[in-house]
Design a protein around this motif. Structure first.
Motif, PDB file in Angstrom:
ATOM      1  N   TYR A  45     -24.935 -65.658 -47.081  1.00 55.24           N
ATOM      2  CA  TYR A  45     -24.756 -67.110 -47.163  1.00 55.24           C
ATOM      3  C   TYR A  45     -23.619 -67.413 -48.140  1.00 55.24           C
ATOM      4  N   SER A  46     -22.461 -67.664 -47.607  1.00 64.18           N
ATOM      5  CA  SER A  46     -21.271 -67.850 -48.438  1.00 64.18           C
ATOM      6  C   SER A  46     -21.321 -69.118 -49.282  1.00 64.18           C
ATOM      7  N   ASN A  47     -22.200 -70.031 -48.929  1.00 62.82           N
ATOM      8  CA  ASN A  47     -22.281 -71.307 -49.662  1.00 62.82           C
ATOM      9  C   ASN A  47     -23.218 -71.250 -50.863  1.00 62.82           C
ATOM     10  N   ILE A  48     -23.896 -70.098 -51.046  1.00 62.32           N
ATOM     11  CA  ILE A  48     -24.907 -69.996 -52.110  1.00 62.32           C
ATOM     12  C   ILE A  48     -24.421 -69.085 -53.233  1.00 62.32           C
ATOM     13  N   GLU A  49     -24.620 -69.534 -54.463  1.00 61.15           N
ATOM     14  CA  GLU A  49     -24.237 -68.750 -55.636  1.00 61.15           C
ATOM     15  C   GLU A  49     -25.442 -68.558 -56.551  1.00 61.15           C
ATOM     16  N   LYS A  99     -26.186 -76.605 -47.227  1.00 67.17           N
ATOM     17  CA  LYS A  99     -25.835 -77.315 -48.461  1.00 67.17           C
ATOM     18  C   LYS A  99     -24.617 -76.676 -49.109  1.00 67.17           C
ATOM     19  N   ALA A 100     -23.565 -77.424 -49.257  1.00 67.48           N
ATOM     20  CA  ALA A 100     -22.343 -76.912 -49.887  1.00 67.48           C
ATOM     21  C   ALA A 100     -22.560 -76.695 -51.373  1.00 67.48           C
ATOM     22  N   GLY A 101     -22.055 -75.574 -51.881  1.00 64.16           N
ATOM     23  CA  GLY A 101     -22.151 -75.298 -53.317  1.00 64.16           C
ATOM     24  C   GLY A 101     -23.564 -75.152 -53.838  1.00 64.16           C
ATOM     25  N   ALA A 102     -24.456 -74.576 -53.036  1.00 69.04           N
ATOM     26  CA  ALA A 102     -25.853 -74.405 -53.452  1.00 69.04           C
ATOM     27  C   ALA A 102     -25.954 -73.398 -54.595  1.00 69.04           C
ATOM     28  N   LYS A 103     -26.835 -73.719 -55.546  1.00 70.41           N
ATOM     29  CA  LYS A 103     -27.029 -72.867 -56.729  1.00 70.41           C
ATOM     30  C   LYS A 103     -28.460 -72.326 -56.757  1.00 70.41           C
ATOM     31  N   VAL A 104     -28.569 -71.045 -57.071  1.00 63.30           N
ATOM     32  CA  VAL A 104     -29.869 -70.373 -57.109  1.00 63.30           C
ATOM     33  C   VAL A 104     -30.036 -69.668 -58.449  1.00 63.30           C
TER      34      VAL A 104
END
Length: 345
Positions: A205-209, A174-179
């Motif tokens: 995971y570079s896509n997760i922030e 998932k692009a731009g995933a937020k946690v």
């Protein structure tokens, strides 16, 4: 809540059927090299030499701590030759020190201590060791390794690491995933370790922030209040890691009240309420990362074997390890039936 800053040998989440080769002295070094060779075989379930184990823990004012007491008592009852001298439990440091001193004066064979404050109880641990009573330090670690013969506990860093990897694998495409993260009490070392492990895992995971973090207090009420704040501040995100299943009960209430379901939730510790929700699969809660209270049963096994000068079956070493770290397994719908019996109320 459980606290430890020590990680040693990795064992499974079930209680370790453990024992130990104990040398004549209670320090971590044998008095003479020949001692270990003269020890008895590994411990088993057959009755052996009578052993009196003193058990001192903090007040059971949290589901996990109550489970610790239950595990210790039930394990001791399994062995006909084991007598368990258990204290009432207290979060007052002076009171707990007094309780341990009473057990020392009773001349118990082995002590199992889960200190309310590891640093503050170190001196009484040293006192027991000097009196010739081996100490099994449970979870919250003493400030000096001279204060215990063996430490056994959970892996707080590993909890965060495994929670992060699980979430990462769910969101890796998932692009731009937020946690977001609902932590425990921020001034506790265990909370820092769990958060560090989580942050380290997410680095893969570079896509997760990680877009938000809120600290709660390991209670239902604090979980509900702090989760409500997170939900209000974050209008959309993809995953939540909650450090503790007790506060998770409140967090779920806040989530349901807000009508939010766009994210997955991962809990921590392994409460039965969380496992029931995972099995039902009717909420955002999809997994919990274990911090097994079965460590108390393992501590009783170790104490019994220490008292009987027996060793650990399956290990080649002649001596009991100085530390045993339990593994923080991730429990999901796929493996819930395996772990459900370990869930605590």
């Amino acid at each position: 809540m459980p606290e430890t800053s020590r990680r040693g040998l990795l064992f499974g989440t079930a209680a370790v059927s453990a024992g130990a080769f104990l040398t004549a002295c209670t320090s971590n070094e044998p008095k003479e090299k020949a001692t270990a060779q003269n020890n008895q075989p590994a411990a088993d379930d057959k009755p052996g030499t009578p052993v009196t184990i003193g058990f001192a823990g903090p007040q059971a004012d949290h589901g996990w701590l109550n489970a610790i007491n239950v595990q210790a008592k039930s394990r001791a009852e399994k062995y006909s030759e084991v007598t368990l001298e258990i204290t009432e439990g207290s979060n007052d440091t002076a009171a707990q020190i007094g309780q341990v001193k009473t057990l020392i004066n009773k001349k118990v064979d082995v002590l199992v201590v889960l200190p309310a404050d590891g640093k503050a109880l170190t001196q009484v641990g040293l006192e027991a060791m000097k009196a010739g009573i081996p100490v099994v330090n449970l979870d919250r670690i003493f400030a000096s390794p001279q204060a215990y013969r063996c430490w056994v506990g959970g892996d707080n860093y590993g909890m965060g690491l495994n929670a992060g990897h699980y979430i990462g694998e769910q969101l890796k495409d998932k692009a731009g995933a937020k946690v977001v993260e609902l932590a425990g009490i921020d001034n506790l070392e265990l909370t820092k370790q769990r958060s560090q492990g989580f942050a380290d895992a997410l680095k893969n995971y570079s896509n997760i922030e990680l877009v938000a973090r809120q600290a709660a207090d390991f209670t239902v009420e604090s979980g509900q209040a702090k989760m409500a704040q997170l939900l209000q501040a974050q209008k959309q995100f993809d995953a939540l890691w909650n450090h503790d299943d007790d506060q998770g009960v409140g967090a779920l209430r806040a989530i349901q009240q807000a009508g939010r379901d766009e994210f997955i939730m991962v809990g921590g510790a392994g409460a039965k309420s969380a496992m029931d929700a995972i099995k039902a699969d009717n909420s955002v809660l999809k997994a919990t990362v274990l911090y097994p209270p079965t460590m108390a049963a393992s501590a009783i096994d170790l104490a019994r074997a220490l008292g009987q000068s027996k060793g650990i079956s399956g290990l080649s070493e002649m001596e009991i390890p100085t530390s045993l770290t339990l593994y923080s397994a991730v429990v999901t719908k796929e493996n819930i039936d395996q772990y459900l019996p370990t869930g605590f109320s």
